[in-house]
Design an enzyme around this catalytic site. Structure first.
Site, short mmCIF file in Angstrom:
data_model
loop_
_atom_site.label_atom_id
_atom_site.label_comp_id
_atom_site.label_asym_id
_atom_site.label_seq_id
_atom_site.Cartn_x
_atom_site.Cartn_y
_atom_site.Cartn_z
CD GLN A 131 -2.51 1.17 2.75
OE1 GLN A 131 -1.89 0.98 3.79
NE2 GLN A 131 -3.81 1.35 2.73
N GLY A 132 0.66 2.12 -0.97
CA GLY A 132 1.40 3.38 -1.03
C GLY A 132 0.50 4.55 -0.69
CE1 TYR A 133 -4.05 3.82 -0.29
CE2 TYR A 133 -5.21 4.52 1.69
CZ TYR A 133 -5.23 3.94 0.44
OH TYR A 133 -6.40 3.49 -0.07
CB SER A 134 2.04 7.25 4.97
OG SER A 134 0.97 6.83 5.73
CB SER A 166 3.10 -3.00 5.10
OG SER A 166 2.49 -2.02 5.90
CD GLU A 249 -4.56 -0.02 6.77
OE1 GLU A 249 -4.85 0.92 6.00
OE2 GLU A 249 -3.43 -0.17 7.27
CD GLU A 385 -3.53 10.43 19.21
OE1 GLU A 385 -3.13 9.75 18.24
OE2 GLU A 385 -3.29 10.11 20.39
#
Lengths: 400, 371
Positions: A131-134, A166, A249, A385
């Site tokens: 997964q390429g998100y952040s 990951s 997720e 948060e």
């Protein structure tokens, strides 16, 4: 009902005939379950054999349509399959982000062509996805991501950096959020792209964590060409898909014993048993009464959390839809797991302080590493948060 | 049994909510308190409530009950808890009535429960002797007499003790065993002193001085029954507390959306949003465990004592949290008697300590689990 009974007996005999004996023991760690992919390393020939027969049958993704690599089973049939696998002690044949995260959104938002191209290799375990998100500048504020995809003919040209991907170094393809419009508001200029990591412009380097493990990478993109038809959904409509995928997720992460908590399935003594041993205490109330209280508190909180999962499942079964309680699962589960991991080390005392090698039992070393790893639970997949922000806004209706 | 309400149970909840809003609102509670009504509740409303069949919810049809269970009783108690409704339902039905149903012989069940279902008799359960809840201490003595037993001792925090027609009392026999006994109001040597509680709940201190009593069922065989009765009492009380928890949470949430400071609604502040989100989680967890415990009674769950402690520990902690957060987030107005939120804090304190608070129940849970 009769059909379901027939399905059950057929499935049982098929599993008995096809599941190798070696695959009928509980996995000792997440590595005992296959993750597939071009770079797969098989723990045993039986592991590969088990994956192949299950994939052939469509049972790695039982509810997906047959032409997508699944078995086209109804939810009820899939549940029967799960029950029969559990009864025989069969290991899951394959775990992957392709199955739990990407697959569901391709099924929902992909074209027929995309489904046939991308889903069967996931089902067979041929292609492993990450997964390429952040990004370094886009963590909790994910929508501010900057990794850019510029249109050039029938391709996009991708440049930028992803982080916390990951197992990127073990993966073949990556599903990515990229910026396709820098002028629009930040949520409206994002697209969802599928990128082959074999491209020489893609580079993944592992990051060493506080636990000593390196399951996350930094992934760099340098002029990587991606065909336009590898985009899921419309251009600049990627945020909706991204949110949907995050839901999948979070569901995975809040399932106790699911792939989000691979160690959850491992058999251990109870916390109280461990504490008794560690304190050198005989029968009766644990002499460290504050520790005893801490254990009871955690067990009671876990009981309440499980009751909430049951209530939610009962609601779904009765067709009541998703209740507001589901929004707390990720938040509460990750905090619970952190407390549990912390308590395990606390109980172990000196035995929980080892880093490596002689003088420490494997279980104790694992508990220490797990304590460090568990800190990621309230960060990955949306921090605690951010989960509180979501609950305040979506469930409680508090104003912005 | 499912952890969501069936259609019938939802219907019961809606009926209960309507009735409570109309006749037993917080305003009605204030009126009883401020007028210092001697009974501490409104007998006319109680009669209407009994006509709806609520006093007979968990009892068999043979005695005039509805033949339902704790799941249904819990639905009604939750609605009563929402408005702090002053009624003898909890003491008469969930505590005293349950004791009679579990321990009483056939004649006692028939006589007492029939009267309870018809709204003709009020009960109270007298078990507590120590200031802090510790059910192992039972110093009230039961001595055999010509015509049954006599009791000598003292009980405190007997909820609805001042109006009960019959008291169900725990007492120790000469052989050391603890059993349940029945004492009629007005019996010789019985003194009942109404106590003014901080939450205006009705309770009494009760003294027995050679007071004639009747054994409820077989007093030597009922030690385990006493525990079973208390488990059910904890669970029923938790259901009532859940109503107060939900209501105080909802009222505070509304206040966050209504109150302006610094030119904006205070609910826009992240510091308050996060507190509300955590509080919401606690409310949901409390709801789940209460529902599971109520159904545990109906399904004869083998771990019912654990479920009772889990439910009471949770609701005790969350109700107090709700009262405290409520007053804090309402700010200055939360400190006034005029604003209702403080009433919930006071009710939380009493229900928290009655039948064991979170600390007690974590200790009990650990003991039950063998550590």
């Amino acid at each position: 009902m009769a059909d379901l009974d027939t399905f059950r007996s057929e499935t049982r005999s098929w599993l008995e005939a096809n599941c190798p004996a070696e695959m009928r023991t509980p996995p000792k760690s997440a590595f005992d379950v296959a993750w597939g992919g071009r770079k797969a390393e098989w723990a045993s020939p039986e592991q590969k054999q088990w994956l192949d027969v299950m994939a052939e049958k469509g049972f790695t993704v039982p509810t997906w349509p047959k032409d997508c690599g699944g078995a086209g089973l109804s939810k009820a049939e899939a549940k029967v399959l799960k029950q029969e696998m559990r009864a025989l002690g069969c290991r899951p044949p394959l775990m992957s982000f392709g199955i739990t995260m990407l697959g569901p959104v391709v099924l929902e938002y992909g074209t027929d062509e995309q489904k046939r191209k991308f889903l069967p290799p996931i089902a067979r375990g041929d292609i492993r996805w990450c997964q390429g998100y952040s990004e370094p500048g886009a963590g909790s504020d994910l929508a501010s991501l900057q990794c850019k995809a510029e249109r050039d003919g029938d391709d996009y040209v991708v440049n930028g950096q992803k982080v916390w991907t990951s197992e990127a170094h073990l993966s073949d393809w990556i599903f990515c959020l990229v910026r396709t419009n820098s002028d629009a508001s930040k949520h409206d200029g994002i697209s969802f792209l599928l990128i082959d990591m074999d491209d020489p412009g893609v580079e993944a380097t592992p990051i060493e964590l506080i636990s000593g493990a390196s399951m996350f990478c930094q992934t760099f993109f340098d002029n990587v060409r991606v065909p336009v038809n590898h985009r899921i959904g419309a251009e600049n409509a990627g945020w909706t898909i991204a949110k949907k995928l995050l839901q999948h997720e979070r569901e995975m992460l809040s399932d106790p014993g699911g792939s989000g908590s691979p160690t959850g399935a491992r058999k251990r003594g109870t916390l109280a048993d461990d504490a008794r041993l560690s304190l050198g205490a005989s029968e009766g109330p644990l002499p460290d009464t504050a520790l005893r209280e801490r254990i009871a508190r955690l067990e009671l909180d876990t009981l309440c959390y499980k009751a909430t999962l049951t209530r939610s499942a009962d609601g779904a079964k009765a067709g009541r839809g998703v209740g507001p309680e589901t929004s707390m699962f990720k938040l509460y589960m990750s905090e619970l797991n952190k407390r549990k991991s912390d308590l395990r080390v606390r109980i172990r005392g000196a035995n929980g302080l080892g880093w490596t090698g002689e003088g420490f039992a494997r279980d104790d070393l694992a508990a220490t590493r797990e304590w460090l790893n568990s800190k990621a639970e309230s960060i990955a997949g949306g921090t605690s948060e951010i989960q509180r922000n979501i609950i305040a806004k979506r469930v409680l209706g508090l104003p912005d | 049994m499912s952890l969501i309400l069936s259609e019938e149970q939802e219907l019961l909840r809606d009926t209960a909510r309507d009735f409570v809003q109309e006749h037993l609102s917080v305003k009605a509670f204030r009126a009883i308190r401020d007028q210092d009504v001697a009974d501490g509740f409104d007998r006319k409303i109680w009669a209407e409530l009994c006509e709806l069949g609520w006093a007979g919810i968990p009892f068999s049809e043979e005695v005039g009950g509805a033949g339902l269970g704790f799941a249904e009783l819990g639905v009604v108690l939750e609605e009563l808890g929402r408005t702090l409704a002053p009624t003898p339902l909890l003491a008469t039905v969930a505590l005293g009535g349950t004791a009679v149903a579990l321990a009483g012989n056939e004649t006692q069940q028939k006589e007492i429960l029939t009267a309870v279902c018809a709204g003709e008799r009020l009960l109270a359960l007298a078990f507590q002797e120590t200031p802090r809840f510790n059910p192992e201490v039972v110093e009230t003595r039961a001595e055999t007499a010509a015509d049954g037993y006599t009791l000598t001792g003292e009980k405190r925090l007997v909820v609805d003790g001042h109006v009960a027609d019959t008291l169900v009392v725990t007492a120790r026999s000469a052989d050391g065993s603890v059993g349940l006994f029945l004492v009629d109001a007005g019996a010789a040597g019985l003194s009942v002193e109404r106590t003014r509680m901080v939450d205006s709940r009705n309770a009494a201190n009760v003294r027995f001085d050679g007071t004639p009593a009747q054994a409820l069922g077989d007093p030597t065989a009922s030690a385990a029954v006493v525990d079973e009765v208390l488990d059910r009492a904890m669970i029923a009380l938790s259901a009532e507390m859940l109503g107060g928890i939900q209501e105080s949470f909802e009222r505070t949430l509304q206040y966050l959306k209504d109150r302006d400071q610094f030119g904006v609604k205070i609910g826009t502040f992240q510091a308050l949003k996060h507190r509300a989100a955590d509080w919401f989680c606690e409310v949901e967890l409390a709801r789940s465990i209460v529902l599971m415990a109520l159904r545990g009674v109906d399904d004869a769950a083998p771990n019912l004592p654990q479920l009772a402690s889990a439910a009471k520990a949770r609701t005790s902690d969350v109700y107090i949290q709700s009262g405290e957060e409520g007053v804090q987030l309402f700010g200055g107005i939360g400190m006034t008697d005029e604003e209702d939120i403080g009433l919930y804090l006071k009710r939380a304190r009493v229900t928290e300590l009655w039948l064991g608070d979170g600390d007690y129940h974590r200790h009990r849970f650990a003991t039950l689990e063998g550590y």
